[in-house]
Design an enzyme around this catalytic site. Structure first.
Site, PDB file in Angstrom:
ATOM      1  N   GLU B  64       0.824  -1.207   0.000  1.00  0.00           N
ATOM      2  CA  GLU B  64       0.000   0.000   0.000  1.00  0.00           C
ATOM      3  C   GLU B  64       0.857   1.256   0.000  1.00  0.00           C
ATOM      4  OE1 GLU B  64      -3.652  -0.057   2.166  1.00  0.00           O
ATOM      5  OE2 GLU B  64      -3.305   1.949   2.988  1.00  0.00           O
ATOM      6  N   PRO B  67      -0.630   8.820  -1.935  1.00  0.00           N
ATOM      7  CA  PRO B  67      -0.189   9.756  -2.977  1.00  0.00           C
ATOM      8  C   PRO B  67       0.777  10.783  -2.391  1.00  0.00           C
ATOM      9  CG  PRO B  67      -2.469  10.163  -2.371  1.00  0.00           C
ATOM     10  CD  PRO B  67      -2.058   8.929  -1.652  1.00  0.00           C
ATOM     11  N   HIS B 202     -14.313  -1.695  14.272  1.00  0.00           N
ATOM     12  CA  HIS B 202     -14.109  -0.286  13.926  1.00  0.00           C
ATOM     13  C   HIS B 202     -14.261   0.559  15.187  1.00  0.00           C
ATOM     14  CE1 HIS B 202     -14.759   3.665  12.095  1.00  0.00           C
ATOM     15  NE2 HIS B 202     -14.183   3.149  11.013  1.00  0.00           N
ATOM     16  N   PRO B 203     -13.379   1.532  15.367  1.00  0.00           N
ATOM     17  CA  PRO B 203     -13.443   2.325  16.617  1.00  0.00           C
ATOM     18  C   PRO B 203     -14.808   2.964  16.849  1.00  0.00           C
ATOM     19  CG  PRO B 203     -11.921   3.304  14.985  1.00  0.00           C
ATOM     20  CD  PRO B 203     -12.264   1.935  14.528  1.00  0.00           C
ATOM     21  N   TYR B 322       1.491  -2.179   4.766  1.00  0.00           N
ATOM     22  CA  TYR B 322       1.389  -0.712   4.820  1.00  0.00           C
ATOM     23  C   TYR B 322       2.803  -0.180   4.737  1.00  0.00           C
ATOM     24  CZ  TYR B 322      -3.436  -1.521   6.132  1.00  0.00           C
ATOM     25  OH  TYR B 322      -4.749  -1.914   6.118  1.00  0.00           O
ATOM     26  N   ARG B 326       7.691   3.710   2.056  1.00  0.00           N
ATOM     27  CA  ARG B 326       9.116   3.438   2.262  1.00  0.00           C
ATOM     28  C   ARG B 326       9.425   2.023   1.809  1.00  0.00           C
ATOM     29  NH1 ARG B 326       9.750   5.618   8.311  1.00  0.00           N
ATOM     30  NH2 ARG B 326       8.597   7.578   8.028  1.00  0.00           N
ATOM     31  N   SER B 485      20.629  -0.417 -28.913  1.00  0.00           N
ATOM     32  CA  SER B 485      21.297  -1.520 -29.603  1.00  0.00           C
ATOM     33  C   SER B 485      20.908  -2.835 -28.972  1.00  0.00           C
ATOM     34  CB  SER B 485      22.813  -1.358 -29.532  1.00  0.00           C
ATOM     35  OG  SER B 485      23.219  -1.314 -28.184  1.00  0.00           O
ATOM     36  N   GLN B 486      21.017  -3.881 -29.754  1.00  0.00           N
ATOM     37  CA  GLN B 486      20.876  -5.213 -29.163  1.00  0.00           C
ATOM     38  C   GLN B 486      21.765  -6.171 -29.951  1.00  0.00           C
ATOM     39  OE1 GLN B 486      16.675  -6.365 -29.396  1.00  0.00           O
ATOM     40  NE2 GLN B 486      16.956  -7.290 -31.408  1.00  0.00           N
TER      41      GLN B 486
END
Lengths: 645, 645
Positions: B64, B67, B202-203, B322, B326, B485-486
């Site tokens: 995750e 933005p 959920h709180p 999460y 980073r 190039s290749q």
């Protein structure tokens, strides 16, 4: 440092340049073709081919045939198309035979013979058409049908009036020029049109000069080139050609060459064409009129010297031969002239069809490799033909087998001959193994007959298959009844005489392929063996009821022949397609019964043996994906036999 | 002899069989794909991938991101997508940032970041979306835009209400379930929908049980899977999962893993999520709160042991991280878990885009090899993407350059850095040769800086190009300024770590390719040399004005990379396409000015040198068609230099 140097563009403007000044302009102007152009011939119309050959200083020839009277003669003529087509004619033409229902669907009609030449033999073909005594609707109908069948060239003739008392009809088709105009009116520029020229003047013309004026009319009405009536002396043609040019006829004029092949055929032709045979020729022929070989030899020498004189004049680039449906004399003249070019190089590994709809076709399933005419027949209703990829094909529906036993798909050999090859009486499955083995080895069977064809292959073993002969013999003896195979090829030059195809400078590749019938006992063992090979070997195994075993991912086709060429995308002309295989299966199994079992009486042991195989054997195909390694399919088969022991 | 033998079909019914009973049936039923399926991943939706991985017993991870706030941060984040994408996440997700105009076209918006991940980085992506305080029209607009951009997955959330005094609106979006229903109502089954689960409840929920019921509602309204809020102890998740199953939630539930990466970020997150940090964790962290490295090490160990426990439970197949944008901690955990799978094998030799429209795309021009994002951007309006053959493409119109200088196509390096690499002051064309040479060799320039990018290539030299390093160095020193190039490859295994691509068991091939800028003096000599090579070497030579010299037949593309795989048609993913080259030319020349010349003052000598090159040099590409032989392009270049001497 910042100097003006010579501009490379101007320095080399002679090199090929598209001259476009910007990317977007160039892109908008270009009509991008949807398939790599492997063979310019497939994309040009006849008059363009003629022009290109002339500009290149190339000399060429063409061949005239007439429609046969019987179905057997038609089968022979089609074989002749294949054999004489190998010499590289620019085109062939088929005469219009008003007495023979020429526009009908009969197997011997002009229309159907021309259709076969274009579609099945891949020959550029001109269909003759005569117009006198016909209605506009008849003629339009014939032309529409010709167009539908893929014919692109018409030789527009008046034809011989029926009955002695022919009178010109007002608004009717009285002259070839009326037909030329009609074609251009109704079909615009669709057809290339050829007309006849008479080096000595048409026998009914008022004069030689009047006839030249008629010819000019035909050309100005839209004819693209002229083929002449036969003549006996080169100077006759050369004078005619100069006279044509003098009155403004600039299109190609092709001399019609008639190698004298016999006393009676010459007399017959002379009578029909109202030509006079020069005295010096008569003087040679009369004394030897009962010696066919001598007359033919003389005819060849005469034609040869005339052709040489014509070509040496520099005015003639192509020669048109009146073959009278015979091969020997014409072929000999062509070979000695150096015009017969049996080019082992093929544009694709299979014989392309000349139908304009099939122009882009460059992929086919491998299954029909030995039955290309059947494949063409069964796909004739397709609107699009696969190119680039089989996967792109949106119309995999093959024509039904019910229409399939058309005369030109039947075996060339009569029943008696087939019985000699495949056995008057079968004593068991082993007798069948024996037939397959003899076909592979070329050795005579136990009754002393060579097996030169099989139900799945009307011709002797292909040169390429010969590479696999020893292995094929071994496996057929033991009941792996092979009907199709190819060796693996890891990058041979495209000019290789055996496996090469496509333009020069390229490389061709193949995955090894093996297709055969086998008993369920063999198939059970085979499946155990195949587990060991995992994805290296792809297999499809199916019986007549359609029970199908495969390890192919989804329904994806497997490319088994491909070629890499300079400056082009990759061409992959044969694939193993799982969907097509199930259509081919129906055909392959049906051939056991239709071609083989039905040679024998109902309820006879021989027939029951074939019926048993039909009902119980499996059709198997194997692909060795690891084309750079040694073909493992023989090992697969050996392992299978070992497991069975 | 005529015995019933064991039926192979029943003997091996476990092998893959399509079960069809006849050819025609099978054909009618099959939906034939128009392109070989090289990579099942490209054809499956996320929930199918998840199911397939789970059924195969595969473990996976997802990542995750939020933005970024600035354009620079966005550039960095996109590089991170590329780097972390290499580890093989099943998907990434991008959070919705209500304060940051998340649905806008800003380069930092949630929508545009997710768009970049899908289209330019080829990552399966979930876009978060919150619904509270929004109108139906707003939401529908966002969803339509997401669909248009190629996004296929939405994480449906309520979001945090704006202001303290939030009240539920009648018929408004009060809960995530309203958004789930809305998506299913308006977009049917188009999107895969993910919803959030709260392992501790959920709180704001009345109770843990009430929250479970809410979750069930969301699933029953159409959600496909659940990602949980972070938690600190594995038993928290395992209990939650059992409780979910107990009330009938059967969809996948993916634990959200939060490797603690610092004291402050933990405090911040805990505050936002209203979670309580267990005392034993606090006890470790408090004493080391000023030692970032120590906290991160502890966080990694903690996450690692939690992940191991979850996976060992047998209930968990995927882990959601999460990342807080980073890399280090998450990557370390994944590597130590053995989930980070940097697979050097690529489905195609270029990075595929994950936009559904581009699913079948498997051919691109080679020119954009180092600028794939630019290629994707310039072709984003195409309705069809070439597959199988470039020649089939009916839409060769490339997007205009005017839109092109979008931030994510710009160089990652700031002006100062570029000046150090490419020269503060140029003294002549030779200084430019020097820059190219340093980029190739990796040696520092005369001021001691390494040249790690060029206007045509934002990354250091590709591993494959390294194979050509010595030759490239030699020619760049002398003014053949190579940008692409290749080497030629004659059938290396598709698993080759450097040049391999596609499924295993295949072989890959290449024609040698060389693309460079050169003065007109060099080009003049080159053209003389090229005559000798005839069709072996195809060339396109163009200057900025579009003057174009080529020996390519018509406008046919030349396949320069292709692969042969088991059971598939041939794949040819890169071509030299003459039409595209003229579009690429505009871009390649523009980069001289936009990226390099504009680093210098107007009228400055440095700028004039680059401008001169732009105005006078030619862009050249060469293909050696004879791939099985030694690459002749170096000989071509040597001959050219020799001719110049």
């Amino acid at each position: 440092m910042v100097n003006e140097t010579q501009h490379p563009c101007s320095a080399s403007s002679s090199s090929r340049s598209d001259g476009s000044s910007s990317g977007s302009e160039s892109s908008k102007d270009s009509s991008r073709c949807s398939t790599p152009v492997l063979d310019a011939d497939r994309h040009e119309r006849l008059r363009e081919k003629m022009r290109r050959r002339q500009e290149a200083g190339d000399r060429w020839f063409s061949l005239e045939f007439f429609p046969p009277r019987t179905a057997n003669a038609a089968v022979n003529l089609i074989s002749r198309f294949d054999r004489m087509g190998a010499g590289g004619p620019l085109f062939i033409d088929v005469t219009w035979h008003p007495a023979g229902d020429p526009g009908s669907d009969k197997e011997t009609s002009s229309m159907i013979i021309a259709n076969t030449a274009v579609n099945y033999c891949g020959l550029e073909t001109i269909l003759h058409m005569t117009c006198c005594n016909q209605t506009k609707d008849d003629i339009t109908g014939h032309l529409q049908k010709a167009k539908r069948l893929g014919l692109k060239n018409i030789m527009a003739l008046r034809g011989d009036p029926a009955g002695e008392e022919w009178e010109e009809e007002v608004d009717g088709f009285n002259h070839a020029v009326d037909l030329v105009k009609h074609i251009r009116n109704e079909f615009d520029d669709y057809f290339d049109i050829c007309v006849a020229g008479y080096p000595k003047g048409h026998p009914e013309a008022e004069s030689y000069e009047a006839d030249l004026r008629h010819l000019k009319e035909k050309v100005f009405a839209g004819a693209d080139f002229i083929i002449t009536q036969l003549f006996f002396q080169p100077e006759t043609f050369l004078k005619f050609m100069k006279d044509c040019q003098a009155i403004g006829i600039t299109c190609p004029i092709i001399p019609g060459i008639f190698p004298i092949q016999g006393y009676h055929s010459l007399r017959q032709l002379v009578k029909l064409s109202k030509l006079e045979v020069p005295q010096e020729i008569k003087d040679v022929i009369e004394p030897i009129k009962d010696n066919d070989a001598a007359i033919r030899n003389y005819g060849v020498e005469l034609a040869l010297s005339m052709c040489r004189e014509l070509l040496d004049s520099g005015m003639v680039h192509g020669l048109h031969f009146y073959t009278l449906n015979r091969e020997v004399a014409t072929t000999e003249v062509l070979k000695r002239l150096g015009l017969w070019k049996e080019d082992p190089r093929r544009p694709l590994p299979w014989a392309v069809s000349a139908h304009p709809k099939r122009r882009v076709e460059d992929v086919r399933p491998i299954f029909w490799a030995s039955r290309p005419k059947s494949y063409i027949y069964r796909t004739q209703e397709w609107d699009d033909f696969p190119n680039g990829r089989w996967g792109n094909s949106s119309s995999p529906a093959f024509g039904e087998l019910k229409d399939y036993y058309l005369f030109y798909l039947k075996s060339k050999s009569p029943r008696e001959e087939l019985l000699k090859m495949w056995g008057e009486e079968l004593t068991g499955e082993e007798s069948v193994f024996e037939v397959f083995t003899c076909y592979i080895t070329g050795e005579p069977n136990k009754n002393g007959y060579k097996v030169t064809c099989m139900p799945w292959n009307d011709d002797p073993l292909a040169t390429e298959t010969n590479l696999l002969k020893d292995q094929l013999e071994k496996v057929n003896r033991r009941g792996i009844l092979t009907i199709n195979s190819q060796p693996n090829i890891n990058g041979k030059p495209s000019t290789d005489p055996i496996v090469g195809w496509g333009p020069s400078g390229g490389y061709v590749f193949q995955k090894a392929y093996l297709e055969f019938f086998a008993s369920s006992e063999i198939v059970t063992a085979l499946l155990k063996v195949l587990k060991k090979y995992e994805l290296r070997v792809n297999y499809h195994i199916v019986n007549v009821k359609g029970q199908n075993i495969t390890n192919a991912p989804d329904l994806q086709p497997n490319a088994v022949t491909w070629g890499i060429f300079p400056g082009r995308e990759i061409i992959q002309p044969t694939v193993v397609d799982p969907v097509s295989f199930l259509y081919w299966k129906d055909e392959a199994f049906a051939l056991w019964i239709e071609q083989w079992a039905k040679l024998y009486e109902e309820e006879s042991p021989s027939r029951m043996i074939i019926q048993y195989i039909h009902d119980n054997y499996y059709l198997v195909n194997l692909v060795d994906n690891d084309f750079p390694l040694e073909n493992c399919l023989w090992q697969v088969v050996d392992d299978t036999f070992e497991l069975l022991n």
